[in-house]
Design an enzyme around this catalytic site. Sequence first.
Site, PDB file in Angstrom:
ATOM      1  N   LYS A   1      -6.786   9.151  14.276  1.00  0.00           N
ATOM      2  CA  LYS A   1      -6.114   9.949  13.238  1.00  0.00           C
ATOM      3  C   LYS A   1      -6.159  11.444  13.582  1.00  0.00           C
ATOM      4  O   LYS A   1      -5.258  12.191  13.208  1.00  0.00           O
ATOM      5  CB  LYS A   1      -6.734   9.661  11.877  1.00  0.00           C
ATOM      6  CG  LYS A   1      -6.448   8.244  11.347  1.00  0.00           C
ATOM      7  CD  LYS A   1      -4.959   7.978  11.132  1.00  0.00           C
ATOM      8  CE  LYS A   1      -4.716   6.678  10.372  1.00  0.00           C
ATOM      9  NZ  LYS A   1      -3.278   6.407  10.152  1.00  0.00           N
TER      10      LYS A   1
ATOM     11  N   ARG B   1     -11.340  -4.606   3.209  1.00  0.00           N
ATOM     12  CA  ARG B   1     -12.516  -3.949   3.794  1.00  0.00           C
ATOM     13  C   ARG B   1     -13.709  -4.046   2.842  1.00  0.00           C
ATOM     14  O   ARG B   1     -14.844  -4.281   3.272  1.00  0.00           O
ATOM     15  CB  ARG B   1     -12.201  -2.470   4.112  1.00  0.00           C
ATOM     16  CG  ARG B   1     -11.245  -2.287   5.271  1.00  0.00           C
ATOM     17  CD  ARG B   1     -11.203  -0.851   5.767  1.00  0.00           C
ATOM     18  NE  ARG B   1     -10.517   0.059   4.872  1.00  0.00           N
ATOM     19  CZ  ARG B   1      -9.198   0.167   4.748  1.00  0.00           C
ATOM     20  NH1 ARG B   1      -8.412  -0.618   5.466  1.00  0.00           N
ATOM     21  NH2 ARG B   1      -8.651   1.039   3.922  1.00  0.00           N
TER      22      ARG B   1
ATOM     23  N   ARG C   1     -18.139   8.342  -2.677  1.00  0.00           N
ATOM     24  CA  ARG C   1     -17.882   9.390  -1.678  1.00  0.00           C
ATOM     25  C   ARG C   1     -16.663  10.238  -2.050  1.00  0.00           C
ATOM     26  O   ARG C   1     -16.319  11.176  -1.335  1.00  0.00           O
ATOM     27  CB  ARG C   1     -17.751   8.779  -0.278  1.00  0.00           C
ATOM     28  CG  ARG C   1     -16.490   8.020  -0.026  1.00  0.00           C
ATOM     29  CD  ARG C   1     -16.470   7.385   1.375  1.00  0.00           C
ATOM     30  NE  ARG C   1     -15.132   6.930   1.694  1.00  0.00           N
ATOM     31  CZ  ARG C   1     -14.805   6.266   2.786  1.00  0.00           C
ATOM     32  NH1 ARG C   1     -15.732   5.968   3.678  1.00  0.00           N
ATOM     33  NH2 ARG C   1     -13.569   5.899   3.025  1.00  0.00           N
TER      34      ARG C   1
ATOM     35  N   TYR D   1     -10.915   4.824  14.475  1.00  0.00           N
ATOM     36  CA  TYR D   1      -9.981   5.276  13.440  1.00  0.00           C
ATOM     37  C   TYR D   1      -9.931   6.803  13.375  1.00  0.00           C
ATOM     38  O   TYR D   1      -8.848   7.405  13.419  1.00  0.00           O
ATOM     39  CB  TYR D   1     -10.431   4.695  12.098  1.00  0.00           C
ATOM     40  CG  TYR D   1      -9.475   4.947  10.953  1.00  0.00           C
ATOM     41  CD1 TYR D   1      -8.235   4.313  10.898  1.00  0.00           C
ATOM     42  CD2 TYR D   1      -9.823   5.802   9.909  1.00  0.00           C
ATOM     43  CE1 TYR D   1      -7.365   4.536   9.847  1.00  0.00           C
ATOM     44  CE2 TYR D   1      -8.957   6.023   8.852  1.00  0.00           C
ATOM     45  CZ  TYR D   1      -7.732   5.383   8.820  1.00  0.00           C
ATOM     46  OH  TYR D   1      -6.876   5.610   7.777  1.00  0.00           O
TER      47      TYR D   1
ATOM     48  N   PRO E   1      -4.159  -2.993  -0.514  1.00  0.00           N
ATOM     49  CA  PRO E   1      -4.608  -4.339  -0.146  1.00  0.00           C
ATOM     50  C   PRO E   1      -5.620  -4.345   1.004  1.00  0.00           C
ATOM     51  O   PRO E   1      -6.601  -5.088   0.971  1.00  0.00           O
ATOM     52  CB  PRO E   1      -3.295  -5.034   0.253  1.00  0.00           C
ATOM     53  CG  PRO E   1      -2.262  -4.353  -0.578  1.00  0.00           C
ATOM     54  CD  PRO E   1      -2.690  -2.910  -0.631  1.00  0.00           C
TER      55      PRO E   1
ATOM     56  N   VAL F   1      -7.943   5.352  -0.648  1.00  0.00           N
ATOM     57  CA  VAL F   1      -6.821   5.000  -1.521  1.00  0.00           C
ATOM     58  C   VAL F   1      -6.819   3.491  -1.764  1.00  0.00           C
ATOM     59  O   VAL F   1      -6.946   2.701  -0.815  1.00  0.00           O
ATOM     60  CB  VAL F   1      -5.486   5.430  -0.863  1.00  0.00           C
ATOM     61  CG1 VAL F   1      -4.304   4.964  -1.687  1.00  0.00           C
ATOM     62  CG2 VAL F   1      -5.455   6.946  -0.675  1.00  0.00           C
TER      63      VAL F   1
ATOM     64  N   GLY G   1       0.802  -1.225   0.000  1.00  0.00           N
ATOM     65  CA  GLY G   1       0.000   0.000   0.000  1.00  0.00           C
ATOM     66  C   GLY G   1       0.835   1.276   0.000  1.00  0.00           C
ATOM     67  O   GLY G   1       1.871   1.363  -0.668  1.00  0.00           O
ATOM     68  N   ILE G   2       0.370   2.255   0.773  1.00  0.00           N
ATOM     69  CA  ILE G   2       0.986   3.584   0.777  1.00  0.00           C
ATOM     70  C   ILE G   2       2.438   3.522   1.267  1.00  0.00           C
ATOM     71  O   ILE G   2       3.317   4.180   0.716  1.00  0.00           O
ATOM     72  CB  ILE G   2       0.142   4.546   1.653  1.00  0.00           C
ATOM     73  CG1 ILE G   2      -1.228   4.784   1.001  1.00  0.00           C
ATOM     74  CG2 ILE G   2       0.866   5.860   1.875  1.00  0.00           C
ATOM     75  CD1 ILE G   2      -2.229   5.516   1.887  1.00  0.00           C
TER      76      ILE G   2
ATOM     77  N   ARG H   1     -16.245   4.952  11.615  1.00  0.00           N
ATOM     78  CA  ARG H   1     -14.798   5.096  11.775  1.00  0.00           C
ATOM     79  C   ARG H   1     -14.482   5.734  13.134  1.00  0.00           C
ATOM     80  O   ARG H   1     -13.603   6.594  13.234  1.00  0.00           O
ATOM     81  CB  ARG H   1     -14.222   5.951  10.627  1.00  0.00           C
ATOM     82  CG  ARG H   1     -14.252   5.275   9.264  1.00  0.00           C
ATOM     83  CD  ARG H   1     -13.245   4.141   9.174  1.00  0.00           C
ATOM     84  NE  ARG H   1     -13.288   3.450   7.899  1.00  0.00           N
ATOM     85  CZ  ARG H   1     -13.997   2.339   7.661  1.00  0.00           C
ATOM     86  NH1 ARG H   1     -14.746   1.797   8.617  1.00  0.00           N
ATOM     87  NH2 ARG H   1     -13.953   1.747   6.490  1.00  0.00           N
TER      88      ARG H   1
HETATM   89  P1  NAD Z   1      -2.398  -1.438   4.267  1.00  0.00           P
HETATM   90  O1  NAD Z   1      -3.374  -1.308   5.385  1.00  0.00           O
HETATM   91  O2  NAD Z   1      -2.833  -2.192   3.062  1.00  0.00           O
HETATM   92  O3  NAD Z   1      -1.044  -2.081   4.796  1.00  0.00           O
HETATM   93  C1  NAD Z   1      -0.633  -1.840   6.099  1.00  0.00           C
HETATM   94  C2  NAD Z   1       0.772  -2.412   6.328  1.00  0.00           C
HETATM   95  O4  NAD Z   1       1.039  -2.218   7.710  1.00  0.00           O
HETATM   96  C3  NAD Z   1       0.900  -3.897   6.043  1.00  0.00           C
HETATM   97  O5  NAD Z   1       2.048  -4.132   5.250  1.00  0.00           O
HETATM   98  C4  NAD Z   1       1.054  -4.504   7.442  1.00  0.00           C
HETATM   99  O6  NAD Z   1       1.860  -5.676   7.457  1.00  0.00           O
HETATM  100  C5  NAD Z   1       1.700  -3.352   8.195  1.00  0.00           C
HETATM  101  N1  NAD Z   1       1.506  -3.423   9.636  1.00  0.00           N
HETATM  102  C6  NAD Z   1       0.384  -3.807  10.305  1.00  0.00           C
HETATM  103  N2  NAD Z   1       0.596  -3.779  11.632  1.00  0.00           N
HETATM  104  C7  NAD Z   1       1.871  -3.326  11.793  1.00  0.00           C
HETATM  105  C8  NAD Z   1       2.677  -3.096  12.935  1.00  0.00           C
HETATM  106  N3  NAD Z   1       2.203  -3.313  14.193  1.00  0.00           N
HETATM  107  N4  NAD Z   1       3.939  -2.636  12.760  1.00  0.00           N
HETATM  108  C9  NAD Z   1       4.420  -2.422  11.516  1.00  0.00           C
HETATM  109  N5  NAD Z   1       3.717  -2.642  10.391  1.00  0.00           N
HETATM  110  C10 NAD Z   1       2.449  -3.096  10.542  1.00  0.00           C
HETATM  111  O7  NAD Z   1      -1.874   0.009   3.832  1.00  0.00           O
HETATM  112  P2  NAD Z   1      -2.671   1.329   3.419  1.00  0.00           P
HETATM  113  O8  NAD Z   1      -4.133   1.071   3.235  1.00  0.00           O
HETATM  114  O9  NAD Z   1      -1.890   1.922   2.317  1.00  0.00           O
HETATM  115  O10 NAD Z   1      -2.573   2.259   4.721  1.00  0.00           O
HETATM  116  C11 NAD Z   1      -1.341   2.805   5.133  1.00  0.00           C
HETATM  117  C12 NAD Z   1      -1.595   3.988   6.052  1.00  0.00           C
HETATM  118  O11 NAD Z   1      -2.367   4.982   5.352  1.00  0.00           O
HETATM  119  C13 NAD Z   1      -2.376   3.677   7.323  1.00  0.00           C
HETATM  120  O12 NAD Z   1      -1.900   4.467   8.391  1.00  0.00           O
HETATM  121  C14 NAD Z   1      -3.779   4.084   6.958  1.00  0.00           C
HETATM  122  O13 NAD Z   1      -4.564   4.401   8.085  1.00  0.00           O
HETATM  123  C15 NAD Z   1      -3.499   5.302   6.110  1.00  0.00           C
HETATM  124  N6  NAD Z   1      -4.618   5.644   5.219  1.00  0.00           N
HETATM  125  C16 NAD Z   1      -5.034   4.744   4.287  1.00  0.00           C
HETATM  126  C17 NAD Z   1      -6.108   5.081   3.469  1.00  0.00           C
HETATM  127  C18 NAD Z   1      -6.636   4.119   2.428  1.00  0.00           C
HETATM  128  O14 NAD Z   1      -7.722   4.374   1.885  1.00  0.00           O
HETATM  129  N7  NAD Z   1      -5.916   3.053   2.084  1.00  0.00           N
HETATM  130  C19 NAD Z   1      -6.746   6.327   3.614  1.00  0.00           C
HETATM  131  C20 NAD Z   1      -6.276   7.211   4.578  1.00  0.00           C
HETATM  132  C21 NAD Z   1      -5.202   6.867   5.378  1.00  0.00           C
END
Ligand code: NAD
Length: 243
Positions: free
Chosen positions: A149, A186, A203, A145, A181, A178, A18-19, A142
């Site tokens: 945040k 979800r 949304r 969450y 995975p 975004v 992901g990000i 949320r």
């Molecule tokens: P994701 O949720 O798909 O992946 C999360 C990663 O975090 C995984 O590789 C997992 O192994 C790792 N992880 C989980 N627990 C961990 C721990 N205790 N220590 C270290 N690593 C750990 O990734 P995403 O959806 O891109 O989200 C990344 C961040 O961006 C998060 O903080 C999320 O809240 C934020 N975010 C995501 C979105 C979205 O729509 N995807 C939107 C806003 C904010």
Amino acid sequence: MPFSLTGKTAVVTAAGQGIGRAIAEAYRDAGARVIASDIDPSKLQDLAGVEVFECDVTSQRSVSALADFSGKADILANVAGFVHHGDIMTATEEEWDFGFNLNVKSMFRTIRAFLPGMIELGGGSIINMASVASNLAGVPNRLVYGASKAAVIGLTKQVARDFISSGVRCNAIAPGTVQSPSLNDRINAFDDPVQARKDFIARQPLGRLGTAEEIASVALYLASDEAAYTTGTVIVADGGLTI
Ligand code: NAD
């Protein structure tokens, strides 16, 4: 070349997918030495051109080991986070504690581990992953969450203010929805995943989900010297969700 990170060391948490992964790749491509960490090292195996390190950000010992491995870092991208689903009546205390530990206290740990080195270096850039689900917007189901945040944004402003004279900048990014995975997970948890995906897209006034690379671009800017005058702020990249 804009946004060069040549000569800098960057640490990224949750870089397995992901990000976080996109940020690690962007920093690597900009010339940084990158330490890509994740709780699940198997997700880091195919990440080329970076150093990988297993780190659970909910463990102080694990975060200290990451700091020992990395040495002084110029850039810290705190990306680890977890989306809890539910409102204030369905969330349990355990879920609240887990969400705040992973989403906020993790940053308390990592920043304390890397900030002294940044101060010794004469500066640095900390980038904390928040969300529009925070003080910026209420999003259905949320509770944990969004509250956690919002705390990330408060933490960001405090660190930025307290260390502004040391050359350390601290900023947050607030993405909208975004593609990642965990977003797929979800969506697939709904009874009708096809409709759920449509609802997530609906949304976003821009009419589509964001990409991890679009968020990584913001993280690259904030890490770079071009952002030298930017601290204590939140950059929203949300496809218009909060217009
Ligand atoms: P994701 O949720 O798909 O992946 C999360 C990663 O975090 C995984 O590789 C997992 O192994 C790792 N992880 C989980 N627990 C961990 C721990 N205790 N220590 C270290 N690593 C750990 O990734 P995403 O959806 O891109 O989200 C990344 C961040 O961006 C998060 O903080 C999320 O809240 C934020 N975010 C995501 C979105 C979205 O729509 N995807 C939107 C806003 C904010």
